[in-house]
Design a protein around this motif. Structure first.
Motif, short mmCIF file in Angstrom:
data_model
loop_
_atom_site.label_atom_id
_atom_site.label_comp_id
_atom_site.label_asym_id
_atom_site.label_seq_id
_atom_site.Cartn_x
_atom_site.Cartn_y
_atom_site.Cartn_z
N ASP A 256 0.83 -1.21 0.00
CA ASP A 256 0.00 0.00 0.00
C ASP A 256 0.87 1.26 0.00
O ASP A 256 0.55 2.25 -0.67
N TYR A 257 1.96 1.20 0.74
CA TYR A 257 2.86 2.36 0.79
C TYR A 257 3.51 2.59 -0.57
O TYR A 257 3.60 3.74 -1.03
N LEU A 258 3.94 1.52 -1.23
CA LEU A 258 4.58 1.66 -2.55
C LEU A 258 3.59 2.20 -3.58
O LEU A 258 3.98 2.98 -4.46
N ILE A 259 2.35 1.81 -3.50
CA ILE A 259 1.34 2.34 -4.42
C ILE A 259 1.26 3.86 -4.31
O ILE A 259 1.06 4.57 -5.29
N ASN A 260 1.47 4.36 -3.11
CA ASN A 260 1.37 5.80 -2.87
C ASN A 260 2.70 6.55 -2.99
O ASN A 260 2.70 7.78 -3.18
N LYS A 261 3.82 5.83 -2.89
CA LYS A 261 5.11 6.52 -2.81
C LYS A 261 6.14 6.13 -3.88
O LYS A 261 7.14 6.83 -4.04
N ARG A 263 7.60 6.21 -7.19
CA ARG A 263 7.46 7.01 -8.40
C ARG A 263 7.53 6.17 -9.69
O ARG A 263 6.77 6.42 -10.63
N PRO A 264 8.42 5.16 -9.78
CA PRO A 264 8.41 4.34 -10.99
C PRO A 264 7.08 3.62 -11.23
O PRO A 264 6.74 3.34 -12.39
N PHE A 265 6.35 3.31 -10.17
CA PHE A 265 5.01 2.74 -10.33
C PHE A 265 4.00 3.81 -10.67
O PHE A 265 3.22 3.69 -11.63
N ILE A 266 3.98 4.89 -9.92
CA ILE A 266 2.95 5.92 -10.06
C ILE A 266 2.96 6.55 -11.45
O ILE A 266 1.89 6.76 -12.04
N PHE A 267 4.15 6.81 -11.98
CA PHE A 267 4.23 7.59 -13.21
C PHE A 267 4.52 6.77 -14.46
O PHE A 267 4.93 7.32 -15.49
N SER A 268 4.32 5.46 -14.40
CA SER A 268 4.52 4.61 -15.58
C SER A 268 3.18 4.14 -16.15
O SER A 268 2.27 3.78 -15.39
N THR A 269 3.07 4.14 -17.46
CA THR A 269 1.90 3.57 -18.11
C THR A 269 1.83 2.08 -17.77
O THR A 269 2.85 1.38 -17.77
N ALA A 270 0.64 1.60 -17.49
CA ALA A 270 0.46 0.20 -17.08
C ALA A 270 0.79 -0.75 -18.22
O ALA A 270 0.75 -0.39 -19.40
#
Length: 397
Positions: A256-261, A263-270
């Motif tokens: 859950d923390y990584l989903i929110n923090k 950046r390589p996950f948050i700002f990459s196209t799925a």
């Protein structure tokens, strides 16, 4: 000028025999590929450990996803790119790795960057094996915490550093599960003792462990029968799972923390639906038929290691399908690999900076899809060519 500086650096790379180039290939099946000139090679250099890239179930799942959901995801997971396939895969991965939760990233490389950059903070200290993959090294570098490198798989050295290094924040130990160049396996029992003794968190990159070791193919923890010991398990979908992407599994609070923090996950196209569907199908095959795939891989590994050793080659001891054949000098290593290519066999020539000076090698990998006949023929060619090269070296000397 920039062009002049680059030209000089490239000239130095070429002079040292370290120049790299891209070879375009078209795989016609899991173990054979064709180049642009139409020549077909036996591939002993891929990470397609279970040969599932061409499995009917995997291909059909990917095809169905394209027709049903289109070719792209259209956005990041946190905007419009969330798909049912990603959520299904994460649940399956968490169960497979005996963890509470999982999160998929775009590549294995980005997973290590995303996990380490997302979790580690200034004041933390990460203790990293000296032979960890480049993605771990780079993730540690950008994490803003202090990095302490311990000798490869040397638990005495790690203990010494854990005892002597001052730590303000948290301690993290990070290691590959199966090391990509030597094919050896991390000493998880000793790591578990040190993790508990020094109140550290343990992160293991199982990119080359999943589909390779453990009775169910789930990697390092299963190999040692030690579920629940590893805090965060990083992996890839692009090797034994025959697709593309990476993932991390662990406690739900970490994910859950990584989903929110992260950046390589948050700002990459799925990832595209077809990619996720292929990974889901490959993982299902491994989970439902582990002995079919693992049995073939282990038998082929044992056979190839024996054939190469019997042929007089210096094979690094081990049990995994990563089979390093030590050559020594970079120039001789690449000449060996080039001559094998001429004979229709593709192997990886590994040289500095990937490995230390004087430790250049052929990195031979086998898969569950290789036939016994293919491996015996390849070993015969490799052995004969090595004898020729050694004779040439003696004459030149």
């Amino acid at each position: 000028m920039l062009e002049t500086r680059i030209a000089e650096e490239l000239a130095c790379i070429r002079q040292a025999g370290l120049e790299r180039s891209i070879m375009d290939l078209h795989f016609v099946n899991p173990v054979q590929a064709r180049d642009q000139a139409g020549k077909t090679y036996l591939v002993l250099a891929s990470n397609n450990y279970l040969g599932l890239t061409h499995a009917r179930e995997v291909i059909e799942s990917a095809r169905a996803a394209v027709f049903k959901f289109g070719t792209g995801s259209s956005g990041s997971r946190l905007t419009t790119g969330g798909t049912f396939a990603a959520g299904e895969l994460e649940k399956r991965l968490a169960d497979f790795k005996h963890s509470e939760s999982a999160l998929v990233f775009n590549t294995g490389y980005m997973t290590n960057l995303g996990v380490l950059y997302g979790l580690l903070k200034p004041g933390d200290v990460v203790f990293s094996d000296e032979l960890n993959h480049a993605s771990i090294i780079d993730g540690c570098r950008i994490s803003r915490c202090r990095v302490v490198v311990y000798k490869h798989n040397d638990m005495k050295d790690l203990r010494r550093l854990l005892e002597t290094e001052k730590v303000i924040g948290q301690r993290f130990i990070v290691t590959d599960g199966v090391f990509s160049m030597d094919g050896d396996i991390a000493d998880l029992p000793a790591l578990a003792v040190l993790k508990k003794r020094f109140d550290a968190y343990l992160i293991v990159d199982d990119a080359h462990g999943v589909g390779v070791i453990g009775s169910d193919g789930s990697g390092t923890a299963a190999h040692y029968d030690m579920p629940g010991i590893i805090d965060l398990q990083v992996g890839t979908l692009s090797k034994a799972l025959a697709a593309e992407g990476g993932y991390v599994t662990g406690k739900k609070i970490f994910i859950d923390y990584l989903i929110n923090k992260s950046r390589p996950f948050i700002f990459s196209t799925a990832l595209a639906p077809a990619t996720l569907a292929a990974a889901n199908a490959a993982l299902r095959l491994l989970q439902t038929q582990p002995q079919k795939y693992l049995g073939s891989l282990w038998a082929n590994t044992k056979l190839m290691r024996r054939l190469l050793k019997d042929g007089g080659l210096q094979v690094v001891e081990g049990t995994t399908p990563i089979i390093p054949v030590l050559i020594g000098e970079a120039e001789l290593t690449m000449r060996f690999a080039d001559k094998l290519r001429g004979k229709g066999i593709l192997v990886s020539g590994i040289r500095p900076p990937t490995v230390p000076q004087g430790e250049s090698r052929l990195r031979i990998t086998v898969t569950a899809a290789h036939s016994e006949e293919q491996l015996r023929q390849a070993a015969q060619i490799i052995t004969a060519l090595w004898q020729e090269l050694r004779q040439d070296e003696k004459k030149e000397g």
